[in-house]
Motif scaffolding. Structure first.
Motif, PDB file in Angstrom:
ATOM      1  N   PRO A  64      25.366  -7.873  17.836  1.00 28.09           N
ATOM      2  CA  PRO A  64      24.079  -7.636  18.588  1.00 28.09           C
ATOM      3  C   PRO A  64      22.814  -8.275  17.536  1.00 28.09           C
ATOM      4  N   TRP A  65      21.803  -8.822  17.954  1.00 28.35           N
ATOM      5  CA  TRP A  65      20.748  -9.061  16.921  1.00 28.35           C
ATOM      6  C   TRP A  65      20.126  -7.631  16.669  1.00 28.35           C
ATOM      7  N   HIS A  66      19.461  -7.378  15.494  1.00 27.53           N
ATOM      8  CA  HIS A  66      18.879  -6.142  15.083  1.00 27.53           C
ATOM      9  C   HIS A  66      19.958  -4.909  14.958  1.00 27.53           C
ATOM     10  N   SER A  67      20.991  -5.350  14.435  1.00 24.11           N
ATOM     11  CA  SER A  67      22.077  -4.494  14.138  1.00 24.11           C
ATOM     12  C   SER A  67      22.898  -4.467  12.825  1.00 24.11           C
ATOM     13  N   ILE A  68      23.331  -3.545  12.753  1.00 24.06           N
ATOM     14  CA  ILE A  68      24.098  -3.476  11.343  1.00 24.06           C
ATOM     15  C   ILE A  68      25.370  -4.434  11.372  1.00 24.06           C
ATOM     16  N   ALA A  69      26.055  -4.514  12.508  1.00 24.71           N
ATOM     17  CA  ALA A  69      27.110  -5.357  12.644  1.00 24.71           C
ATOM     18  C   ALA A  69      26.687  -7.063  12.404  1.00 24.71           C
ATOM     19  N   GLU A  70      25.283  -7.148  12.790  1.00 24.42           N
ATOM     20  CA  GLU A  70      24.712  -8.548  12.558  1.00 24.42           C
ATOM     21  C   GLU A  70      24.964  -8.852  11.002  1.00 24.42           C
ATOM     22  N   GLN A  71      24.338  -7.729  10.333  1.00 33.19           N
ATOM     23  CA  GLN A  71      24.298  -7.930   8.889  1.00 33.19           C
ATOM     24  C   GLN A  71      25.485  -7.700   8.189  1.00 33.19           C
ATOM     25  N   TYR A  90      16.180 -17.560  15.393  1.00 33.49           N
ATOM     26  CA  TYR A  90      15.542 -16.329  15.710  1.00 33.49           C
ATOM     27  C   TYR A  90      15.342 -15.395  14.410  1.00 33.49           C
ATOM     28  N   PHE A  91      14.209 -14.666  14.122  1.00 32.70           N
ATOM     29  CA  PHE A  91      14.244 -14.028  12.812  1.00 32.70           C
ATOM     30  C   PHE A  91      15.239 -13.232  12.384  1.00 32.70           C
ATOM     31  N   SER A  92      15.953 -12.748  13.334  1.00 34.53           N
ATOM     32  CA  SER A  92      16.942 -11.609  13.076  1.00 34.53           C
ATOM     33  C   SER A  92      18.139 -12.405  12.562  1.00 34.53           C
ATOM     34  N   PHE A  93      18.622 -12.125  11.370  1.00 31.58           N
ATOM     35  CA  PHE A  93      19.910 -12.828  10.772  1.00 31.58           C
ATOM     36  C   PHE A  93      20.230 -12.193   9.735  1.00 31.58           C
ATOM     37  N   PRO A  94      21.725 -12.390   9.209  1.00 36.94           N
ATOM     38  CA  PRO A  94      22.174 -11.746   7.951  1.00 36.94           C
ATOM     39  C   PRO A  94      21.584 -12.165   6.811  1.00 36.94           C
ATOM     40  N   LYS A 129      12.936   0.165  12.103  1.00 38.13           N
ATOM     41  CA  LYS A 129      13.106  -1.035  12.621  1.00 38.13           C
ATOM     42  C   LYS A 129      12.037  -2.048  12.227  1.00 38.13           C
ATOM     43  N   HIS A 130      10.515  -1.391  12.093  1.00 40.06           N
ATOM     44  CA  HIS A 130       9.715  -2.183  11.738  1.00 40.06           C
ATOM     45  C   HIS A 130       9.660  -2.678  10.517  1.00 40.06           C
ATOM     46  N   ILE A 131      10.067  -1.562   9.775  1.00 43.19           N
ATOM     47  CA  ILE A 131      10.295  -1.855   7.891  1.00 43.19           C
ATOM     48  C   ILE A 131      11.527  -3.027   7.904  1.00 43.19           C
ATOM     49  N   ALA A 132      12.243  -2.884   8.679  1.00 44.85           N
ATOM     50  CA  ALA A 132      13.489  -3.734   8.587  1.00 44.85           C
ATOM     51  C   ALA A 132      12.945  -5.268   8.888  1.00 44.85           C
ATOM     52  N   TYR A 133      12.122  -5.368  10.016  1.00 43.44           N
ATOM     53  CA  TYR A 133      11.589  -6.537  10.484  1.00 43.44           C
ATOM     54  C   TYR A 133      10.947  -7.408   9.202  1.00 43.44           C
ATOM     55  N   ARG A 134       9.968  -6.573   8.722  1.00 40.99           N
ATOM     56  CA  ARG A 134       9.259  -6.986   7.552  1.00 40.99           C
ATOM     57  C   ARG A 134      10.207  -7.525   6.387  1.00 40.99           C
ATOM     58  N   LEU A 135      11.075  -6.664   6.071  1.00 44.92           N
ATOM     59  CA  LEU A 135      11.895  -6.844   4.970  1.00 44.92           C
ATOM     60  C   LEU A 135      12.773  -8.399   5.304  1.00 44.92           C
ATOM     61  N   LEU A 136      13.201  -8.538   6.774  1.00 46.97           N
ATOM     62  CA  LEU A 136      13.981  -9.777   7.066  1.00 46.97           C
ATOM     63  C   LEU A 136      13.016 -10.985   6.829  1.00 46.97           C
TER      64      LEU A 136
END
Length: 370
Positions: A64-71, A90-94, A129-136
């Motif tokens: 799933p996107w936005h997940s630890i499994a993705e990373q 999409y912006f959510s990537f490893p 999650k918002h902090i994670a988004y900014r980091l990504l």
């Protein structure tokens, strides 16, 4: 021979899914026969896309996107394929992915709407999650060889937030009307839903789409007209349903969820107009879809809509309920056929052209690596 990967885990979703499906549809005709294209999907069995060429392979990637499994898991899977180029759609990537990649950033809306109201999460979880988004986003914009965006407006936003060095890597590729919608046979069975002339909204129901304001504004529109809200069935649509009930608008505002292309063909063709009250967009596919079906457009006077439509729409202030109501009532009394002319639509906005431009970016990136 080059090994290219495409992240298509969101292919069944709206928005990014439509972009990814259209990209793959046209890439089939562009990709070099000697190259191999690996399409990473959540489920091979349930994927709406199945390639017609032997050098395009679907790969199961149920992370799933936005997940630890993705990373972790998705990262490990990608590394094993030893790709020459990876395209994250999409912006959510490893973010620890070590090889060459390009990324599509559809908008920066989470930066503009970071209050937590646009999330079903607990406020603390949303903040994390918002902090994670900014980091990504920081990692993506710094490390991507090229960044693909759907509009000059998004490119301007990226320059404003991340600087000119990042902006110099950005390529604008305008999207278009999906071919499956252009070729869909209009469904007449949905006609029975409507007893009066109707306006439509097409899209999701996230807070920045401003649908709550539209529903409130429609209370003061002449009672001879209905409003159809067309989008996914999710938490946000349930919130809008509750609002409609609380305002006693059940008889005038109709919610149609998970509509087919055949339904959309009918709705665009028979609606009085499309109303698009969004506060922010990265692009706005419904604007092009409405234009294709010659459906008049009433929309927010924000930069992205001006970029796409120019003067070919009836503007209103999305922050003003009265402005929206006035625009609709004025249209009712004196309709204006304002939509993007077909010649401009075909010349400027095309998924086929977008796919060609994307493939050229692939080739430039691959050439850089050799």
């Amino acid at each position: 021979m080059s090994r290219i990967g495409i992240d298509a885990r969101l292919i069944s979703q709206t928005g990014v899914g439509s972009y990814t499906r259209s990209l793959l549809e046209y890439l089939e005709h562009l990709i070099n026969p000697d190259d191999v294209l690996y399409v990473f999907v959540q489920s091979v069995k349930k994927s709406p896309y199945h390639p017609n060429r032997k050098n395009i392979q679907l790969v199961e990637a149920d992370y799933p996107w936005h997940s630890i499994a993705e990373q972790t898991g998705f990262l490990q899977k990608l590394v094993t394929y030893r790709l020459d180029l990876m395209h994250f759609t999409y912006f959510s990537f490893p973010m620890l992915y070590p090889a060459s990649f390009i990324i599509t950033i559809h908008d920066l809306i989470p930066l503009f709407f970071s209050t937590g109201k646009a999330s079903t999460k607990h406020p603390l979880m949303y903040r994390a999650k918002h902090i994670a988004y900014r980091l990504l986003m920081r990692v993506a914009t710094a490390r991507a060889y090229r960044i693909i965006v759907p509009s000059q407006t998004v490119k301007n936003d990226i320059e404003r937030y991340y600087g000119r060095k990042v902006s110099s890597k950005v390529e604008v590729t305008y999207e278009g009307v999906p071919s499956r919608l252009m070729h869909a046979q209009s469904s007449s069975h949905i006609k029975k839903v409507f007893k009066k002339p109707f306006f439509i909204y097409v899209g999701n129901f996230y807070p920045h789409k401003n649908i709550e304001m539209l529903v409130r504004a429609f209370r003061d529109v002449l009672k001879d007209y209905d409003l159809a809200l067309i989008g996914p069935d999710d938490y946000f649509s349930q919130h809008i349903r509750s609002l409609i009930r609380s305002l006693n608008m059940d008889q005038r505002v109709i919610m149609l969820v998970n509509s087919s292309d055949e339904d959309l063909s009918f709705l665009y063709s028979h609606a009085q107009a499309l109303i698009h009250p969004s506060l922010s967009e990265g692009f706005g596919l419904p604007l092009l879809e409405a234009s294709y079906f010659k459906c008049p457009i009433l929309a927010s006077n924000i930069p992205i809509i001006q970029e796409i439509l120019g003067d070919y729409f009836i503007p209103f202030d999305p922050l003003s309920k009265d402005s929206i109501t006035t625009a609709i009532n004025r249209f009712v009394h004196k309709p204006e056929k304002k939509f993007l002319p077909l010649n401009i639509l075909q010349e400027k906005f095309s998924f086929e052209k977008m796919s060609y431009q994307t493939y050229e970016i692939y080739k430039k990136t691959l050439f850089k690596g050799h």
